[in-house]
Write an enzyme that holds these catalytic residues in place. Structure first.
Site, short mmCIF file in Angstrom:
data_model
loop_
_atom_site.label_atom_id
_atom_site.label_comp_id
_atom_site.label_asym_id
_atom_site.label_seq_id
_atom_site.Cartn_x
_atom_site.Cartn_y
_atom_site.Cartn_z
N SER A 144 1.27 -1.18 0.31
CA SER A 144 -0.07 -0.20 0.01
C SER A 144 1.16 1.47 0.39
CB SER A 144 -0.27 0.08 1.53
OG SER A 144 -1.61 1.31 1.64
N TYR A 161 -2.03 -1.84 10.44
CA TYR A 161 -1.96 -2.26 8.90
C TYR A 161 -0.96 -1.62 7.91
CZ TYR A 161 -4.65 -1.35 4.18
OH TYR A 161 -4.03 -1.03 2.51
#
Length: 318
Positions: A144, A161
């Site tokens: 990401s 995350y």
């Protein structure tokens, strides 16, 4: 690998979002596909979409990628259905959550980290022998923009995350030389999407056991309101004046807007990813927001966590 025809691809998180779009795009190129997900209904929809455009083999497998036992069973099922070799491994499954390390819920933190990191690690572990048996293989790991910028902004904790996505990026980069030395017929790419139009914001809550926004109790609404107000800045007064039902509607709409108002659709993201695989790019930035943010971070890495550093566009889990 510039031709996917007759190849076999494994896709984790293939029930929705980029995983579904990957499956459909690959079968259009006559690639056999095995997908896993935690939702049988979502996988059935993906399988139907695939079968509508091609008669290649598409199999579905119920699997929680954070569970090594589940991943091992998934691999065994894939081998039974598709044979001993695969050519493409898309470690795509992911959820968002576990933002707070200091004040957040430990169970949510560890579940988010496990899906986003161990799902990639376990996937590579169990499917590497099948890739080794192919004439040409490619591992595609989804990181990401939060794999190079560990933030959603100065008022939002985002640790689980981001930590997982940094791990995925570092692991994938380290694999480049490892594979070159020990399995030169296998390549690896790390995918770093920005804001992609998927249902991750909606699905993550379900996986983490959160109550659906429209069904939240008064206690849950109060907790959400307090959390949002601590992050809201100029929006604090607006949130304070929302009724409980209005706040429920706000949270419901937020997940839908994340999916429907993204600058890059899942189909557009997949086109970028598959082009990157075909041209053997080890790093694949997905979306103009990802390209711009990466350039800003590289230009001045010392200031990216200052309070006045602001991303050029909304960045969130893809």
């Amino acid at each position: 690998m510039n031709d996917f025809s007759g190849r076999t691809a494994v896709i984790t998180g293939g029930g929705t979002g980029m995983g579904r779009a990957l499956a459909v795009a690959l079968v259009k190129e006559h690639c056999h596909v095995a997908i896993c997900d935690v939702s049988e209904d979502a996988m059935a929809e993906t399988q139907a979409l695939c079968q509508a455009v091609s008669d290649v083999r598409v199999t579905t497998h119920l699997c929680d990628v954070s569970s090594e036992e589940d991943i091992n069973r998934f691999q065994q099922e894939v081998e039974a259905a598709h044979g001993e070799a695969i050519h493409l491994l898309f470690n795509n499954a992911g959820i968002g959550g576990g933002g707070g390390f200091v004040a957040g819920d430990r169970g949510e933190w560890e579940k988010t980290f496990a899906v986003c990191w161990y799902g990639v690690y376990y996937g590579c572990r169990v499917f590497l022998p099948m890739l080794m048996k192919s004439d040409s293989g490619h591992i595609i790991n989804t990181s990401s923009v939060n794999g190079f910028w560990a933030s959603l902004g100065p008022n939002v904790p985002h640790t689980a995350y981001a930590a997982a996505k940094f791990a995925v990026k570092g692991f994938s980069e380290a694999l480049i030389n490892d594979l070159r030395l020990n399995a030169p017929h296998i390549n690896v790419s790390v995918v770093m999407p920005g804001h992609i139009g998927t249902s991750i914001a909606i699905n993550s809550g379900k996986i983490l056991g959160h109550t659906a926004p429209l069904e939240m109790s008064e206690t849950e609404v109060r907790e959400i309101r307090e959390r949002l107000m601590s992050q809201a800045g100029e929006m604090t007064e607006v949130l304070m004046n929302l009724s409980d039902d209005q706040l429920r509607e706000f949270m419901h709409n937020r997940g839908i807007e994340f999916r429907d108002n993204a600058p890059t659709t899942a189909d557009e993201a997949v086109d970028i990813i598959l082009t990157g695989v075909k041209t053997n790019q080890w790093r694949i930035l997905v979306g103009e927001d990802a390209v711009r943010l990466e350039a800003r971070v590289r230009a001045n890495p010392f200031d990216v966590y200052d309070l006045d550093f602001t991303a050029l566009t909304t960045i969130a889990a893809s």
